[in-house]
Design a protein around this motif. Sequence first.
Motif, short mmCIF file in Angstrom:
data_model
loop_
_atom_site.label_atom_id
_atom_site.label_comp_id
_atom_site.label_asym_id
_atom_site.label_seq_id
_atom_site.Cartn_x
_atom_site.Cartn_y
_atom_site.Cartn_z
N LEU A 86 0.81 -1.21 0.00
CA LEU A 86 0.00 0.00 0.00
C LEU A 86 0.84 1.26 0.00
O LEU A 86 1.92 1.30 0.59
CB LEU A 86 -0.89 0.06 1.26
CG LEU A 86 -1.83 -1.09 1.56
CD1 LEU A 86 -2.48 -0.88 2.92
CD2 LEU A 86 -2.89 -1.18 0.47
N HIS A 110 -7.37 3.63 -5.78
CA HIS A 110 -8.56 3.49 -4.96
C HIS A 110 -9.19 4.84 -4.61
O HIS A 110 -8.81 5.88 -5.15
CB HIS A 110 -8.23 2.69 -3.70
CG HIS A 110 -7.69 1.32 -3.99
ND1 HIS A 110 -8.50 0.25 -4.29
CD2 HIS A 110 -6.42 0.86 -4.05
CE1 HIS A 110 -7.76 -0.83 -4.51
NE2 HIS A 110 -6.48 -0.49 -4.38
N SER A 232 -2.55 0.68 -4.33
CA SER A 232 -2.04 -0.62 -3.87
C SER A 232 -1.42 -1.37 -5.04
O SER A 232 -1.60 -1.00 -6.21
CB SER A 232 -3.17 -1.46 -3.27
OG SER A 232 -4.06 -1.91 -4.27
N GLU A 237 -6.53 -6.22 -3.73
CA GLU A 237 -7.95 -6.40 -3.43
C GLU A 237 -8.34 -7.87 -3.47
O GLU A 237 -9.15 -8.33 -2.66
CB GLU A 237 -8.81 -5.60 -4.41
CG GLU A 237 -10.30 -5.69 -4.10
CD GLU A 237 -11.13 -4.74 -4.93
OE1 GLU A 237 -12.35 -4.66 -4.68
OE2 GLU A 237 -10.57 -4.07 -5.82
N THR A 244 -9.58 -3.96 1.72
CA THR A 244 -9.79 -2.99 0.64
C THR A 244 -11.08 -2.22 0.85
O THR A 244 -11.12 -0.99 0.71
CB THR A 244 -9.82 -3.71 -0.72
OG1 THR A 244 -8.58 -4.39 -0.94
CG2 THR A 244 -10.06 -2.72 -1.85
N ASN A 248 -11.49 1.83 1.63
CA ASN A 248 -12.33 2.62 0.74
C ASN A 248 -13.45 3.35 1.49
O ASN A 248 -14.07 4.27 0.95
CB ASN A 248 -12.93 1.75 -0.37
CG ASN A 248 -11.98 1.56 -1.54
OD1 ASN A 248 -11.13 2.42 -1.80
ND2 ASN A 248 -12.11 0.45 -2.24
#
Length: 293
Positions: A86, A110, A232, A237, A244, A248
Motif C-alpha cells: 500500500l 482506490h 495498492s 484487493e 480494501t 475505501n
Amino acid sequence: MGKKFFPIIFLGLMLVLAACGGNESESEQSTEDKGEINIGLNNWAENVAVSNMWKVVLEEEGYTVHLTQVEKGALYTALENDDLDLGLEVWLPYTDEVFYEQYKEDLAWHKTWFSGTELGLAVPTYMENIETMEDLKANADQFDGKIVGIDAGASLMGLTEEAIGEYGLDGYELQSSSGPVMTAELGKAMEDEAPILVTLWKPHWVFAEYDVKFLEDTKKVYGEKEDISWVSRQSFEEDHPELTETLNSWQMDDESLGSLMNMIKEEEDAEAGAKKWVEENRALIDEWIKPLQ
C-alpha cells in the motif's frame, strides 16, 4: 468408594480441560494473524500520521504491519514489483499525475479519503511585502536566494523547479531536505521573525501552529486543489477484499487529520501519538473497520 467414583471424577476433569482448551482456541482465533501488510511511508507529516494510525488499527485487528520509508518515486516502483502492498497518499489530478500516467495500468488506484488539498511556496504572514509568486523575483536577497524544500523525489519539488522557470526566479536555489527539516527551519525562523521561504502543502499541522500563508500562484504551476486517495499493488484487493473495503470507507477532514497530526507532534513518537488518537476516536475507527468485523 474411590474406585467407584474415579470414572466420574476423571470424566469431569476431562470436560474441564476440554472447555479450557476450547476457550484457548477461541482466544487464539480472535487474535489470529491475518497476514502481513507492508505500507510505503514517505516523510510528509500527514503520511506519517495516517500510516502510523493504520498500523495501530490493523495490528489491533490481527495484521502484522510494516512501515517502510521510501521516496515517492521508489514507492510506485516497489508497489509494481509487489515489494510493498500500500501507499496511503496519492495526490490527484496534478501532483502525482506523472506517477499515475506511468503506472496507471500496473497498480490499483482506490477511493479518495481527503478532499481539498493545497500546495505551493509559503512564507510567514509577517512578510507583508510578499504575497504572490511574482513578488519573489525582486526579493531574493531577503531569503538569501534559498527555498527550503523537502525530499528530492517529491512531486512538490518538481513543481517548484517548474515554478522557478515559469516565474523567472533565477536568483533562487531549491534546497532538498525532508519534511521534518523544513518544518524545523520554519519554526526557528519564525521564532526570530526572520524571512524564510518554504515548500509547503495542506493538510499540515504547521497551519495550526504558525501564521503562514501560501503565495498566490497566478500561473497555476501548482494546479488547483486536489484530493488524496490511496494506491495498492495490483492484486491487493483479491488478496484482502475486506481490508480494501475498509480503506475505501476511510474519510478524514481538516479537523480529524489535523488533530491526528498534532497529537503525533505533541507525543514526539508517531506510533504512540497515533495510538492515543485512535483511543480517543474509537467511534470513527469502528465505522471504518466494519468490513473487518
